[in-house]
Write a protein that holds these residues in place. Structure first.
Motif, short mmCIF file in Angstrom:
data_model
loop_
_atom_site.label_atom_id
_atom_site.label_comp_id
_atom_site.label_asym_id
_atom_site.label_seq_id
_atom_site.Cartn_x
_atom_site.Cartn_y
_atom_site.Cartn_z
N ASN A 135 0.83 -1.19 0.00
CA ASN A 135 0.00 0.00 0.00
C ASN A 135 0.88 1.26 0.00
N ASP A 136 0.23 2.40 -0.12
CA ASP A 136 0.96 3.66 -0.28
C ASP A 136 1.87 3.96 0.91
N LYS A 137 1.43 3.60 2.11
CA LYS A 137 2.22 3.90 3.30
C LYS A 137 3.50 3.05 3.34
N GLU A 138 3.45 1.85 2.73
CA GLU A 138 4.64 1.01 2.69
C GLU A 138 5.64 1.51 1.65
N ILE A 139 5.13 2.01 0.54
CA ILE A 139 6.01 2.52 -0.51
C ILE A 139 6.54 3.90 -0.15
N TYR A 140 5.71 4.72 0.45
CA TYR A 140 6.09 6.08 0.83
C TYR A 140 5.84 6.29 2.33
N PRO A 141 6.61 5.66 3.19
CA PRO A 141 6.38 5.79 4.63
C PRO A 141 6.73 7.19 5.12
N GLU A 142 6.32 7.48 6.32
CA GLU A 142 6.68 8.76 6.92
C GLU A 142 8.20 8.85 7.08
N LEU A 143 8.72 10.03 6.89
CA LEU A 143 10.16 10.24 6.99
C LEU A 143 10.59 10.27 8.46
N PRO A 144 11.55 9.42 8.87
CA PRO A 144 12.08 9.51 10.24
C PRO A 144 13.01 10.72 10.34
N ALA A 145 12.40 11.91 10.42
CA ALA A 145 13.14 13.16 10.28
C ALA A 145 14.22 13.33 11.35
N LYS A 146 13.91 12.96 12.59
CA LYS A 146 14.89 13.14 13.66
C LYS A 146 16.15 12.31 13.42
N SER A 147 15.95 11.05 13.03
CA SER A 147 17.09 10.17 12.77
C SER A 147 17.88 10.65 11.56
#
Length: 235
Positions: free
Chosen positions: A167-179
Motif C-alpha cells: 500500500n501507499d504507506k509502505e512505498i512512501y512511509p513517513e520520513l524519520p526526520a529526527k534520525s
C-alpha cells in the motif's frame, strides 16, 4: 567496491562517493558510471556505492571507510525513489539502526581481512545468480501458462501466483526526520573534522525527469508522489 586497483593506497583522494546501485552501477563500464565520469576531472575519486542498500548503509560506509581515507570531498547520494523506505527498514536493524545512529565511531570494517570480504562477496554473487535463475523460471512458467494472453482475453490467469501488493504507506512511509537529521549532521561533522567538504546529492526518480526527454515523454507516467522531497531538502 568498484574501483581501479591501487586507489585505496592513495594519500591524496579527491572525492569519495557513497550511495546505492546508482553509484555502484554494476551494469556500466567504470568509465561511464557517476564516479567514472567525475574521474575525468578528478582521477583520485573513490566509488563506495553498494547495490540494494539505503542511507544508513551510506553513512556506515562513511564512518568505516571515509574516516580512514581523508578525501577532500565526500558526496552522499540520496535516491528519492526508495531511500525513505530503505532508511525505515535499516533503522529497525540491530546491526545498523542501534549501532550507527548517534555515533561517529568506526566498528572496524576497514580492517576486516580480505579473505573474509572475498567470502562475503562470493556469497552475494551466488544470491544474485540464484535470483536471476528464479526470475527466468518464472518468466518461462508464465509463457507456458499463457498468463498474459489469458489475462487480455479475460479468461483468468491460470497458474498465476499471488503477489503482495504494497500500500501507499509502505512505498512512501513517513520520513524519520529526527534520525535523518542526526545522521546527516554527524556525516557532515565527520567530513569537516577531516578538513573536507560534505556534499548532499539529491538524485531524482526517473518519473520526475521523464517528461523532459523528447523520445519518451509521451509514455511517461504522472508524478504521483513527491517522495518527501521538500522535507528531506529542508533537513
Amino acid at each position: 567496491f568498484k574501483n581501479p586497483r591501487g586507489i585505496w593506497k592513495s594519500e591524496d583522494l579527491d572525492l569519495a562517493v557513497v550511495g546505492d546501485s546508482f553509484v555502484q552501477a554494476t551494469s556500466m563500464p567504470s568509465s561511464q558510471d557517476i564516479v567514472g565520469v567525475v574521474r575525468g576531472s578528478f582521477p583520485l575519486s573513490l566509488n563506495l556505492g553498494w547495490s540494494g542498500t539505503g542511507p544508513l548503509t551510506y553513512y556506515q560506509m562513511l564512518v568505516e571507510y571515509v574516516s580512514r581515507l581523508r578525501p577532500k570531498f565526500v558526496a552522499f547520494v540520496w535516491f528519492e525513489g526508495n531511500d525513505v523506505t530503505e532508511f525505515v527498514r535499516e533503522l529497525s536493524s540491530p546491526l545498523l539502526g542501534e549501532k550507527y545512529i548517534g555515533t561517529t565511531t568506526p566498528f572496524g570494517l576497514y580492517d576486516i581481512p580480505d579473505e573474509a570480504l572475498s567470502a562475503y562477496h562470493r556469497n552475494r554473487v551466488e544470491n544474485v545468480l540464484n535470483s536471476t535463475v528464479n526470475r527466468t523460471i518464472e518468466r518461462t512458467r508464465q509463457l507456458v501458462m499463457l498468463s498474459r494472453i489469458r489475462s487480455i482475453l479475460g479468461l483468468g490467469a491460470v497458474g498465476s501466483r499471488a503477489f503482495n501488493v504494497r500500500n501507499d504507506k509502505e512505498i512512501y512511509p513517513e520520513l524519520p526526520a529526527k534520525s535523518l537529521r542526526t545522521m546527516l549532521g554527524d556525516a557532515k561533522a565527520i567530513v569537516e573534522d577531516l578538513e573536507g567538504t560534505f556534499i548532499f546529492v539529491y538524485l531524482p526518480a526517473w518519473q520526475r525527469v521523464c517528461h523532459v526527454m523528447n523520445r519518451v515523454k509521451k509514455y511517461c507516467p504522472p508524478l504521483t508522489h513527491n517522495y518527501r522531497r521538500d522535507e528531506i531538502l529542508a533537513i
